[in-house]
Design an enzyme around this catalytic site. Sequence first.
Site, PDB file in Angstrom:
ATOM      1  N   HIS A  95       0.857  -1.180   0.000  1.00 57.92           N
ATOM      2  CA  HIS A  95       0.000   0.000   0.000  1.00 57.92           C
ATOM      3  C   HIS A  95       0.897   1.236   0.000  1.00 57.92           C
ATOM      4  CE1 HIS A  95      -4.231   1.505   1.105  1.00 57.92           C
ATOM      5  NE2 HIS A  95      -3.499   2.592   0.911  1.00 57.92           N
TER       6      HIS A  95
ATOM      7  N   ASN B  62      -2.457  -2.136  -3.657  1.00 60.59           N
ATOM      8  CA  ASN B  62      -3.469  -1.111  -3.565  1.00 60.59           C
ATOM      9  C   ASN B  62      -3.140   0.007  -4.543  1.00 60.59           C
ATOM     10  OD1 ASN B  62      -5.754   0.337  -1.943  1.00 60.59           O
ATOM     11  ND2 ASN B  62      -4.091   1.829  -2.035  1.00 60.59           N
ATOM     12  N   GLU B  63      -4.043   0.270  -5.470  1.00 56.64           N
ATOM     13  CA  GLU B  63      -4.014   1.445  -6.334  1.00 56.64           C
ATOM     14  C   GLU B  63      -2.705   1.622  -7.106  1.00 56.64           C
ATOM     15  OE1 GLU B  63      -5.376   5.043  -4.546  1.00 56.64           O
ATOM     16  OE2 GLU B  63      -7.204   4.146  -3.757  1.00 56.64           O
TER      17      GLU B  63
ATOM     18  N   GLU C 264     -12.655   0.766  -1.044  1.00 54.92           N
ATOM     19  CA  GLU C 264     -12.550   2.110  -0.456  1.00 54.92           C
ATOM     20  C   GLU C 264     -13.614   2.996  -1.063  1.00 54.92           C
ATOM     21  OE1 GLU C 264      -8.805   4.174  -0.485  1.00 54.92           O
ATOM     22  OE2 GLU C 264      -7.677   2.355   0.016  1.00 54.92           O
TER      23      GLU C 264
ATOM     24  N   SER D 132      -2.814  11.251   6.104  1.00 53.52           N
ATOM     25  CA  SER D 132      -3.070  11.270   4.671  1.00 53.52           C
ATOM     26  C   SER D 132      -1.803  11.709   3.946  1.00 53.52           C
ATOM     27  CB  SER D 132      -4.229  12.220   4.361  1.00 53.52           C
ATOM     28  OG  SER D 132      -4.588  12.154   3.015  1.00 53.52           O
ATOM     29  N   TRP D 133      -1.459  11.003   2.885  1.00 56.18           N
ATOM     30  CA  TRP D 133      -0.135  11.088   2.259  1.00 56.18           C
ATOM     31  C   TRP D 133       0.330  12.517   1.992  1.00 56.18           C
ATOM     32  CZ3 TRP D 133       2.121   6.510   2.463  1.00 56.18           C
ATOM     33  CH2 TRP D 133       1.315   5.371   2.518  1.00 56.18           C
TER      34      TRP D 133
ATOM     35  N   TYR E 173     -11.337  11.169   7.239  1.00 56.60           N
ATOM     36  CA  TYR E 173     -12.235  10.248   6.557  1.00 56.60           C
ATOM     37  C   TYR E 173     -12.937   9.287   7.517  1.00 56.60           C
ATOM     38  CZ  TYR E 173     -10.543  11.146   1.739  1.00 56.60           C
ATOM     39  OH  TYR E 173     -10.242  11.703   0.514  1.00 56.60           O
TER      40      TYR E 173
END
Length: 471
Positions: free
Chosen positions: A118, A162-163, A378, A431-432, A440
């Site tokens: 991730h 992930n993504e 998500e 959050s990045w 969230y």
Amino acid sequence: MYGQHVFPQGFVFGGATAAYQVEGATHAYGKGLVAWDEHLAQQGRFSADPASDFYNRYEEDLELCERFGINGLRISIAWTRIFPTGIGEVNKEGVEFYHRLFQACRAHHVEPYVTLHHFDSPLEMYRAGDFLNRDVIDAFEAYARFCFEEYKDEVTYWFTFNEIATNALCRFIEGSWPMGEKYRIDKALQCEHNMMVAHARAVIAYKQGGYAGEIGIVHCLHIKYPYDPNSREDIIAASRDDVIKNRLLLDATFRGSYAADTREIMDYLADLSGGKLDIRAEDIELLTKAADLNDCMGVNYYRSQFVRAYDGENDIHSNSTGDKGSSRYALKGVGEYRMREGLKTTDWDWIIYPEGLYDLLMHIKLAYPNYKKLYITENGMGYKDTFENGIIDDEPRIDYIRQHLDWTLRAVEGGVNVMGYFVWSLQDQFSWTNGYNKRYGLFYVDFETQERYPKASAYWFEQLSRTGHLL
């Protein structure tokens, strides 16, 4: 049935986390460095330590899951907790931490859905090109094999990545991530392809190991609509952007090869950046072998885009502060994102368009009929929650989730096999590129004290999970 707003039997009502965003302890217990450690230290704006202190407070968070009827939890393993440099010597403390975590999940009647990667590749591998370097594919497969065997008695559901698209775009097109470059579409596409090859090798290894669980991948997907549906130029622009964000990944996942029009656009896009793609025959063999071995796929969905043809200079600015209206996205020869009149956005300029989730799910069913099962892994709303007298009233988040679940049910009614929904996120997290002002979670985290407080959305989600009825 949709008309009754009832979810299918066995539908999972889950929450989602990611190791680097919740665990904290980024330099402790034998954990090796990732690129984000260096990047955040250089920026000096915020740190992912202690984040939500999940490393020390997972029991508390799992108790909240059990209390509020959350029966599935997305968890990622931090690669460098297992292999501090990505390969070689194993960190026993990290291995045991995840044993304790997965066992605690079972004790609290929460099914762990575990992601291997991730966004947190080991630092030295990142410096060496990350997945542009094919040696990293070998290292990832070895790491995956170790985890499959080590946790075979505790983990039933696995996701490899992930993504992939986010990883590639933020590093090579937006340039907002560690060691990032801008407007290198060729590198972004090559990264996506190579990571899909790594996914295929991990899936094949899992099936060869004879493990009694399921394995898949999580993609962040965005429906791309032409800004003017009657404009040929806008239709082409949306199609080109679709290949970057969606079609390359879905073709690789379910076809095992790239459709002729997908590959034609890939080559065109690579040429825009002066590059050329390295897609080998053995890569396609691996993708083809893995295509029918995927047991499921996770869909992360937050927004769609309306794309207009664009041939001006590259101009991308990501809104990472919540300064509404500050985002820009325009790629020369690809397209420009435009707002449709009447649509709402979050403070971070993300279009709120739940109908897009329905269109996306129906598209997967029709275009890739060999898919087996989908999860919404998500979906959620970044919001500037306020904490007043112990109450966090986040009605906009409830409305956002309700609308997306409504359109999910419409897709189920249309024959799409969707068997779970995971709110991003379980609790407020790091959050990045936003730090801590973008929340969230279903559970509010006071980052000074690390105390957890249920939001109004947590109580609403509990009623949903207990009854299976969307009210």
